[in-house]
Design an enzyme around this catalytic site. Sequence first.
Site, PDB file in Angstrom:
ATOM      1  N   CYS A 118      -1.595   0.593  -6.869  1.00  0.00           N
ATOM      2  CA  CYS A 118      -1.993   1.841  -5.910  1.00  0.00           C
ATOM      3  C   CYS A 118      -2.562   2.786  -6.964  1.00  0.00           C
ATOM      4  O   CYS A 118      -3.383   3.393  -6.532  1.00  0.00           O
ATOM      5  CB  CYS A 118      -1.575   1.787  -4.847  1.00  0.00           C
ATOM      6  SG  CYS A 118       0.208   2.346  -4.850  1.00  0.00           S
TER       7      CYS A 118
ATOM      8  N   HIS B 183       2.346   4.847  -1.108  1.00  0.00           N
ATOM      9  CA  HIS B 183       1.159   4.606  -1.094  1.00  0.00           C
ATOM     10  C   HIS B 183       0.272   5.717  -1.755  1.00  0.00           C
ATOM     11  O   HIS B 183       0.390   6.809  -1.392  1.00  0.00           O
ATOM     12  CB  HIS B 183       0.559   4.192   0.090  1.00  0.00           C
ATOM     13  CG  HIS B 183      -0.597   3.517  -0.139  1.00  0.00           C
ATOM     14  ND1 HIS B 183      -1.131   2.375  -0.880  1.00  0.00           N
ATOM     15  CD2 HIS B 183      -1.825   3.462   0.825  1.00  0.00           C
ATOM     16  CE1 HIS B 183      -2.306   2.005  -0.799  1.00  0.00           C
ATOM     17  NE2 HIS B 183      -2.750   2.736   0.289  1.00  0.00           N
TER      18      HIS B 183
END
Lengths: 106, 325
Positions: free
Chosen positions: B89, B165
């Site tokens: 990510c 994230h």
Amino acid sequence: PQAAQRSNLRLDHILTPGAVAPLLNNPEICAALFPHLPESSERTPEEIQAIVRTPQFSQALVSLSTALESGQLGPLLRQFGLGPNAGNGVEGFLSAIQEQAKKDKK
Amino acid sequence: MSDTGNWCLIESDPGVFTGLIKGIGVQGVQVEEIYSIDKETLEDLKPVHGLIFLFKWQGRDPASATNQAPIEYENPDVFFAQQVITNACATQAILSILLNSRTIELGEELSNFKAFVSDFPAEIKGHAISNSDVIRAVHNSFSRSDPFINEMNDPSSKEKEDLFHFIAYTPINGCLYELDGLQEGPRNHGPAPGDSWLEKVGPIIQERMARYEGGEIRFNLMAVVDDRIKVYQEKVAAYEEQLKALQEKEGPEAGAWLKGEIENLRGDIVKEEGKREKQARENKLRRHNFIPLIYEILKGLAQEDGRLEGLVEEGRTRAKAEAES
């Protein structure tokens, strides 16, 4: 091999900059450490001391501890000639190093 | 797991991200950490190409689904890739900004990649990222070299379950977009011409942070900006020209203010160069495998009579104190 002794002990609890500093007065030990420094680092006791103070080194201590506790490091540790217990947590790793040092002395 | 699935956790650090961008062959931009999203901070960093926001992942956030900006499923102008690899990510967020920029020079590698994937649907784009040898190699070169760290949890965190994230905010065609590889598409937060997206994005990020309980402080915000040294050098050149013109008109004593500004900028350049040196050193340390060094130090301590035993004893006390605190 005995069951892994559970403890919260991590290598960063042991290898503090203060613990490493006196070791660097010994030129023989320094000579053994130099080959394992990053390529671009100077080969001096001061550089070792500086590296030991970096967050990257602390992080390596923490993640090695985590990996030791997971018990999956056995094969990797065999390259150091450590006993079968070396992969048994941080405690097992440390006592294997101590045993090895005693044996080497004899 | 197949080889393409081997992505490593990388640190959310501006030096790492800058190194990653340079590694893919992109010139003229760098990543700066931002500690507050106020106007002055952002004004200083302009032009900003996009923001990368790191936060603790709490699942798909159903409670806030109602007030989220609409997803655009089909918009050929927006590069959007779904994240198909757990640990990619960070790279994904960076690519979301780079590949949607009209001004950043992507370099050969990334330009080819962009052209190659342009017609793919979002999911296939995600696979293309994870299959790109260059992107993966660069990403992995910034992971810690310890061979066993490839899980997405933060190894220094006490609770091992924490997942993090990264998402990106960037302006595209005069609108502010949120690009999150775990969503189904890009979210359009509405019109924000020119630099005004920077004012729009602040409250959106603050609202996101407010959803966490008071104690949660593990957020991280980074900006993709123009190469700072180049920006400073261009300003110096412009001021020097102004100064010259002014002095020709009013004599050599004129333009004290301009002289001061030039002096300050020169100081900023020196500071920036120092920062880069530090980052380069840190990146080298990150890539280093410290296990042999750690082993040799411990061995040295064990060989010096009883030193290690004593230190282990002290360490246990420290560990115990830490567990009880």
